[in-house]
Design a protein around this motif. Structure first.
Motif, short mmCIF file in Angstrom:
data_model
loop_
_atom_site.label_atom_id
_atom_site.label_comp_id
_atom_site.label_asym_id
_atom_site.label_seq_id
_atom_site.Cartn_x
_atom_site.Cartn_y
_atom_site.Cartn_z
N TYR A 167 104.27 -44.94 88.17
CA TYR A 167 103.74 -45.89 87.91
C TYR A 167 103.25 -46.07 86.48
N SER B 275 105.53 -53.74 79.48
CA SER B 275 106.03 -54.38 80.81
C SER B 275 106.24 -55.82 81.05
N ALA C 195 105.86 -46.59 83.93
CA ALA C 195 106.43 -47.92 83.73
C ALA C 195 106.32 -48.72 85.04
N PRO C 196 105.30 -49.29 84.84
CA PRO C 196 104.51 -50.21 86.05
C PRO C 196 105.45 -51.31 86.72
N VAL C 197 105.96 -51.84 85.89
CA VAL C 197 107.12 -53.09 86.32
C VAL C 197 108.07 -52.49 87.12
N SER C 198 108.84 -51.31 86.47
CA SER C 198 109.74 -50.63 87.08
C SER C 198 109.53 -49.77 88.45
N GLU D 38 110.35 -50.46 79.17
CA GLU D 38 109.00 -50.65 79.29
C GLU D 38 108.44 -50.07 78.01
N THR E 86 109.82 -56.50 80.12
CA THR E 86 110.70 -56.09 81.05
C THR E 86 110.95 -56.60 82.31
N ALA E 87 109.72 -57.32 82.85
CA ALA E 87 109.66 -58.03 83.89
C ALA E 87 110.77 -59.24 83.79
N ARG F 284 112.21 -47.84 82.58
CA ARG F 284 111.21 -46.92 81.79
C ARG F 284 111.39 -47.13 80.46
#
Length: 229
Positions: free
Chosen positions: A6, A96, A9-12, A91, A99-100, A88
């Motif tokens: 996490y 992030s 790469a929190p969004v992924s 990001e 990336t979202a 990742r």
């Protein structure tokens, strides 16, 4: 380990977790890990299928919801692994939030392509967003003059070859996601500054959403059989 994934790469990671959660819900509803969309209320509500999209104001939301659905464990695992690994890298390069935006725009672009060019079959899967990430990854590697660019292009080539050779796989969903990713890459590398990138990405996302809405308003009857992305 989950915390490390996490943090990298929190969004992924959050997207992967959401996909796994939704798959679990459909599997419980259908009591099947391989035919999890049959008998699943969530599956029925989110499958991308043009004739079902104009029955309510929420119908067009299938263009996004369908990207979180998967048909069987193998389908889910392939998409989630690719989404995390490639996401990742995106990001790390753009952060992030952008990336979202790439994921949402890629998913909408893929859905729009399916609705306009191949609406005959119900379609599910995150591959549209994954293909958008692939295109951005190629652009990132090229900008860095990284040796990974060859591997990234090979990955896209192998996946497209698989798409062409495998029945039941959505060609237009994959091509639509890839095309969206190319346009996203032009925006991300063609303008300078975070604000300009956000404006460009928002314009692409709005265009993809508009393409979905226009097609829904013009819809004609489709076909049968579930296609996976």
């Amino acid at each position: 380990m989950a915390r490390d994934l996490y943090r990298q790469a929190p969004v992924s990671a959050a997207t992967v977790a959401l996909i796994v959660l939704i798959f679990t819900v459909t599997a419980v509803q259908s009591r099947s890990l391989t035919d999890n969309l049959s008998g699943s209320g969530l599956g029925d509500a989110w499958i991308l299928y043009l004739p079902l999209m104009d029955g309510s104001p929420l119908g067009p939301l299938r263009a996004l919801g369908s990207s979180l659905l998967h048909l069987g464990v193998g389908h889910m695992l392939v998409n989630t692994v690719l989404l995390y690994l490639i996401g990742r890298e995106t990001e790390r390069t753009f952060g992030s939030p952008l990336t979202a935006g790439v994921l949402v725009t890629g998913a909408l672009g893929a859905s729009a392509a399916v609705l306009w060019l191949g609406p005959a079959n119900p379609t599910v899967g995150a591959s549209g967003a994954v293909y958008a990430l692939m295109a951005v990854f190629v652009a990132v590697a090229h900008a860095r003059r990284d040796a990974q660019v060859g591997g990234a292009l090979a990955l896209i080539g192998v996946n497209l070859a698989y798409t062409l050779m495998s029945p039941g796989v959505s060609l237009w969903g994959h091509v639509g996601g890839l095309g969206a990713g190319v346009l996203i890459s032009v925006v991300l590398f063609g303008v300078r500054g975070s604000a300009a990138r956000w404006v460009g990405l928002a314009a692409l996302c709005a265009a993809a959403a508009a393409a979905v809405l226009v097609r829904v308003s013009m819809y004609s009857t489709g076909g049968h059989g579930t296609v996976f992305l």
